[in-house]
Design a protein around this motif. Structure first.
Motif, PDB file in Angstrom:
ATOM      1  N   SER A 167       0.792  -1.242   0.000  1.00 23.96           N
ATOM      2  CA  SER A 167       0.000   0.000   0.000  1.00 23.96           C
ATOM      3  C   SER A 167       0.819   1.285   0.000  1.00 23.96           C
ATOM      4  N   PRO A 168       2.017   1.341   0.619  1.00 25.98           N
ATOM      5  CA  PRO A 168       2.776   2.599   0.583  1.00 25.98           C
ATOM      6  C   PRO A 168       3.380   2.930  -0.787  1.00 25.98           C
ATOM      7  N   TYR A 169       3.393   1.973  -1.702  1.00 30.92           N
ATOM      8  CA  TYR A 169       4.152   2.141  -2.941  1.00 30.92           C
ATOM      9  C   TYR A 169       3.210   2.354  -4.117  1.00 30.92           C
ATOM     10  N   LYS A 170       2.751   3.593  -4.273  1.00 34.43           N
ATOM     11  CA  LYS A 170       1.744   3.930  -5.285  1.00 34.43           C
ATOM     12  C   LYS A 170       2.290   3.745  -6.703  1.00 34.43           C
ATOM     13  N   LYS A 171       3.540   4.146  -6.921  1.00 35.27           N
ATOM     14  CA  LYS A 171       4.123   4.004  -8.253  1.00 35.27           C
ATOM     15  C   LYS A 171       4.291   2.534  -8.619  1.00 35.27           C
ATOM     16  N   VAL A 172       4.668   1.716  -7.662  1.00 33.94           N
ATOM     17  CA  VAL A 172       4.833   0.288  -7.922  1.00 33.94           C
ATOM     18  C   VAL A 172       3.499  -0.321  -8.314  1.00 33.94           C
ATOM     19  N   LYS A 173       2.444   0.018  -7.598  1.00 37.46           N
ATOM     20  CA  LYS A 173       1.126  -0.535  -7.902  1.00 37.46           C
ATOM     21  C   LYS A 173       0.645  -0.096  -9.281  1.00 37.46           C
ATOM     22  N   LYS A 174       0.878   1.175  -9.635  1.00 37.62           N
ATOM     23  CA  LYS A 174       0.487   1.654 -10.957  1.00 37.62           C
ATOM     24  C   LYS A 174       1.330   0.979 -12.044  1.00 37.62           C
ATOM     25  N   TRP A 175       2.607   0.808 -11.770  1.00 35.72           N
ATOM     26  CA  TRP A 175       3.514   0.153 -12.728  1.00 35.72           C
ATOM     27  C   TRP A 175       3.064  -1.272 -13.018  1.00 35.72           C
ATOM     28  N   ILE A 176       2.657  -2.001 -11.996  1.00 30.47           N
ATOM     29  CA  ILE A 176       2.152  -3.364 -12.204  1.00 30.47           C
ATOM     30  C   ILE A 176       0.949  -3.330 -13.143  1.00 30.47           C
ATOM     31  N   LYS A 177       0.044  -2.392 -12.933  1.00 26.40           N
ATOM     32  CA  LYS A 177      -1.120  -2.267 -13.815  1.00 26.40           C
ATOM     33  C   LYS A 177      -0.695  -1.944 -15.244  1.00 26.40           C
ATOM     34  N   ASP A 178       0.309  -1.082 -15.385  1.00 29.02           N
ATOM     35  CA  ASP A 178       0.782  -0.708 -16.721  1.00 29.02           C
ATOM     36  C   ASP A 178       1.430  -1.897 -17.432  1.00 29.02           C
ATOM     37  N   VAL A 179       2.199  -2.707 -16.705  1.00 28.30           N
ATOM     38  CA  VAL A 179       2.820  -3.892 -17.309  1.00 28.30           C
ATOM     39  C   VAL A 179       1.738  -4.893 -17.714  1.00 28.30           C
ATOM     40  N   ARG A 180       0.756  -5.070 -16.861  1.00 29.65           N
ATOM     41  CA  ARG A 180      -0.351  -5.982 -17.191  1.00 29.65           C
ATOM     42  C   ARG A 180      -1.079  -5.509 -18.446  1.00 29.65           C
ATOM     43  N   SER A 181      -1.314  -4.219 -18.533  1.00 28.72           N
ATOM     44  CA  SER A 181      -2.009  -3.670 -19.692  1.00 28.72           C
ATOM     45  C   SER A 181      -1.174  -3.831 -20.960  1.00 28.72           C
ATOM     46  N   ALA A 182       0.138  -3.570 -20.855  1.00 24.12           N
ATOM     47  CA  ALA A 182       1.024  -3.640 -22.027  1.00 24.12           C
ATOM     48  C   ALA A 182       1.204  -5.069 -22.531  1.00 24.12           C
TER      49      ALA A 182
END
Length: 242
Positions: A191-206
């Protein structure tokens, strides 16, 4: 001869190789190695690699282990692989190699170490030592902080680039392994790592739809593992509070 990929979808490096092959339309045969039952120690698999590790590939006369090396080989050897996965520019390649080296020395030690000591070892009847669990969690939290504040500082993907590389795929699969933790621990860690969580979503999308397709085994295993751990411990916690 078609490329043969030996692995198991519970293994984060195996998943990275499988996703890469699918997203780049590399023709391959997936050969399931039942590592949870010790199949990697069979004489047959020993002929593939005496190291008894997964993933492994066989491409003609080449037998290769280590997921990072496999991803680099596939990037360079198969036509049609998009250049952003492993750019030809030496400086960009060097950045990818630095991230991959950091992965094995830091993030993998923390993530794989925590999942093994708190989940896989107890499920296989092995003792989990508190100090080792605490050390793995310390490494993981430090690694997630560096992932957030260093590697994801300047761009959507690792190293400040706008499209994913083999480093993004490899490290994203590593972080996804934390899904095996119980739900409360998982959210508390990430939960503290907002960029990491968004990055995971971006990799999944890509890498859609293959990222979720290959991770389906992990998602299916999640509930069974959580339920079994809860039954064994009598509670939902699988790790100590620091």
């Amino acid at each position: 001869m078609v490329l043969k990929v030996y692995g198991h979808r519970i293994s984060e490096p195996s998943r990275a190789v499988l996703i890469f092959c699918k997203i780049n339309m590399i023709d391959f045969e997936e050969i399931h190695v039942e590592v949870l039952k010790g199949q990697q120690f069979s004489q047959e698999y020993g002929a593939i690699t005496p190291m008894r590790q997964i993933p492994a590939i066989v491409d003609g006369h080449l037998k290769l282990i280590e997921s990072h090396a496999i991803l680099i080989y596939l990037s360079c050897s198969f036509p049609g692989v998009a250049s952003h996965w492993y750019p030809g520019d030496p400086q960009k390649r060097a950045k990818i190699h630095s991230i991959l080296d950091w992965h094995h020395s830091h993030l993998r030690r923390g993530a794989a170490g925590l999942v093994y000591t708190t989940i896989l070892a107890p499920l296989n009847g092995l003792r989990s030592f508190l100090q080792i669990v605490i050390q793995a969690e310390e490494i993981l939290l430090k690694s997630l902080s560096e992932l957030e504040n260093v590697w994801l500082k300047d761009g959507t993907f690792l190293g400040g680039i706008s499209q994913p590389s083999i480093a993004d795929l490899s490290l994203a699969c590593e972080v996804m392994q934390l899904e095996l933790l119980n739900e409360e621990d998982y959210h508390q860690i990430l939960s503290p790592y907002k960029k990491v969580k968004k990055w995971i979503k971006d990799v999944r999308s890509a890498t859609a739809p293959y990222f979720d397709e290959i991770h389906e085994y992990l998602f299916e295993s999640q509930k069974g593992i959580r339920d079994q751990m809860a039954t064994q411990s009598g509670k939902k916690k699988v790790r100590p509070k620091m």
